[in-house]
Scaffold this active site. Sequence first.
Site, PDB file in Angstrom:
ATOM      1  N   ASP A  17       0.787  -1.182  -0.092  1.00  0.00           N
ATOM      2  CA  ASP A  17       0.235   0.120   0.074  1.00  0.00           C
ATOM      3  C   ASP A  17       0.869   1.066   0.006  1.00  0.00           C
ATOM      4  O   ASP A  17       1.983   1.296   0.576  1.00  0.00           O
ATOM      5  CB  ASP A  17      -0.877   0.258   1.232  1.00  0.00           C
ATOM      6  N   HIS A  34       2.383   3.262  -9.077  1.00  0.00           N
ATOM      7  CA  HIS A  34       2.053   1.837  -9.288  1.00  0.00           C
ATOM      8  C   HIS A  34       3.607   1.500  -9.993  1.00  0.00           C
ATOM      9  O   HIS A  34       4.068   0.125  -9.776  1.00  0.00           O
ATOM     10  CB  HIS A  34       0.897   1.350 -10.086  1.00  0.00           C
ATOM     11  N   LEU A 128      11.913 -19.864  -4.960  1.00  0.00           N
ATOM     12  CA  LEU A 128      10.849 -19.004  -4.385  1.00  0.00           C
ATOM     13  C   LEU A 128       9.464 -18.953  -5.188  1.00  0.00           C
ATOM     14  O   LEU A 128       9.311 -18.977  -6.334  1.00  0.00           O
ATOM     15  CB  LEU A 128      11.068 -17.404  -4.431  1.00  0.00           C
TER      16      LEU A 128
HETATM   17  C1  FPP Z   1      -2.204   0.090  -3.118  1.00  0.00           C
HETATM   18  O1  FPP Z   1      -1.895   1.488  -3.130  1.00  0.00           O
HETATM   19  C2  FPP Z   1      -1.612  -0.570  -4.330  1.00  0.00           C
HETATM   20  C3  FPP Z   1      -2.239  -1.117  -5.401  1.00  0.00           C
HETATM   21  C4  FPP Z   1      -4.008  -1.050  -5.355  1.00  0.00           C
HETATM   22  C5  FPP Z   1      -1.964  -1.799  -6.430  1.00  0.00           C
HETATM   23  C6  FPP Z   1      -0.470  -2.489  -5.888  1.00  0.00           C
HETATM   24  C7  FPP Z   1       0.260  -2.884  -7.185  1.00  0.00           C
HETATM   25  C8  FPP Z   1       1.781  -2.711  -7.409  1.00  0.00           C
HETATM   26  C9  FPP Z   1       2.446  -2.672  -6.285  1.00  0.00           C
HETATM   27  C10 FPP Z   1       2.413  -2.977  -8.730  1.00  0.00           C
HETATM   28  C11 FPP Z   1       2.546  -4.435  -8.855  1.00  0.00           C
HETATM   29  C12 FPP Z   1       1.477  -4.966  -9.564  1.00  0.00           C
HETATM   30  C13 FPP Z   1       1.414  -5.494 -10.786  1.00  0.00           C
HETATM   31  C14 FPP Z   1       0.062  -5.030 -11.475  1.00  0.00           C
HETATM   32  C15 FPP Z   1       2.507  -6.160 -11.273  1.00  0.00           C
HETATM   33  P1  FPP Z   1      -2.663   2.493  -3.328  1.00  0.00           P
HETATM   34  O2  FPP Z   1      -3.033   2.976  -4.606  1.00  0.00           O
HETATM   35  O3  FPP Z   1      -3.916   2.263  -2.591  1.00  0.00           O
HETATM   36  O4  FPP Z   1      -2.038   3.663  -2.629  1.00  0.00           O
HETATM   37  P2  FPP Z   1      -2.411   4.799  -1.671  1.00  0.00           P
HETATM   38  O5  FPP Z   1      -2.998   4.162  -0.352  1.00  0.00           O
HETATM   39  O6  FPP Z   1      -1.379   5.794  -1.410  1.00  0.00           O
HETATM   40  O7  FPP Z   1      -3.550   5.599  -2.501  1.00  0.00           O
END
Ligand code: FPP
Length: 235
Positions: A17, A34, A128
């Site tokens: 997150d 992302h 892994l």
């Molecule tokens: C949450 O951060 C994260 C996500 C919803 C997506 C997680 C995805 C990745 C780390 C990329 C890897 C994934 C793929 C597709 C290979 P948020 O957007 O909720 O962050 P915020 O809470 O700061 O808004």
Amino acid sequence: MSASVSPSPLHVAIVMDGNGRWASKRFLPRLAGHKQGVDTLKRIVRACPPRNIATLTVFAFSSENWNRPADEVSGLMDLLAGALAREVSQLKQEGVRLRFVGSRSGLSEKVRQGLHLAELETSSNTGLTLNVCFNYGGRWDIVQAARALAERGEDITEDSLSSAMALSPSADPDLFIRTGGEYRISNFLLWQSAYAEFFFSPVLWPDFSEIDLDTALTEFNSRERRFGKTSEQVR
Ligand code: FPP
């Protein structure tokens, strides 16, 4: 090698997150966060084997993430397809076994094909195990497992339900990490986290480093896991 190597192979689960906030702080679009998150994931995947982590399960796209703005949803889909096209051959060489955990319905044919090929190409790897939870929700998993057992006319027990869950045959996570400073499970691994140790990091996922992983592992190694028993019984 890290000083906090665990004595037994671990299953670590991570809610990655904080991508959106990382991007906002830099006046960048959320998708830039992302993208940086994918780079962090690559680093953390490589950090696992030397730390005796046998299974890493990450939450990449939740059942509820469909409710985000359409451009963010399509951006995440493209990011996944692009990361697979770029990274699978390297992951294959490194012995990583990729698995995608979640519902395939609602995904485009291109994404579905990408997931299928990545799983197929890495299926004989023994290093892994990387479980990428995509279009996944803990409640969805419990329901689909119960339905599968009911359709097969099987008895519903804790063991049979566990085996019918989408994460199976991976065992339950030992350590559940959430980055980004929030204290929620957000519908991730609801059934499987019954006895996980929780670690909440204030670090936004794109900034999460090997040192932050070691901090979580050191904390994990200092905990006494009692699984419902008394302290005297487990010592
Ligand atoms: C949450 O951060 C994260 C996500 C919803 C997506 C997680 C995805 C990745 C780390 C990329 C890897 C994934 C793929 C597709 C290979 P948020 O957007 O909720 O962050 P915020 O809470 O700061 O808004």
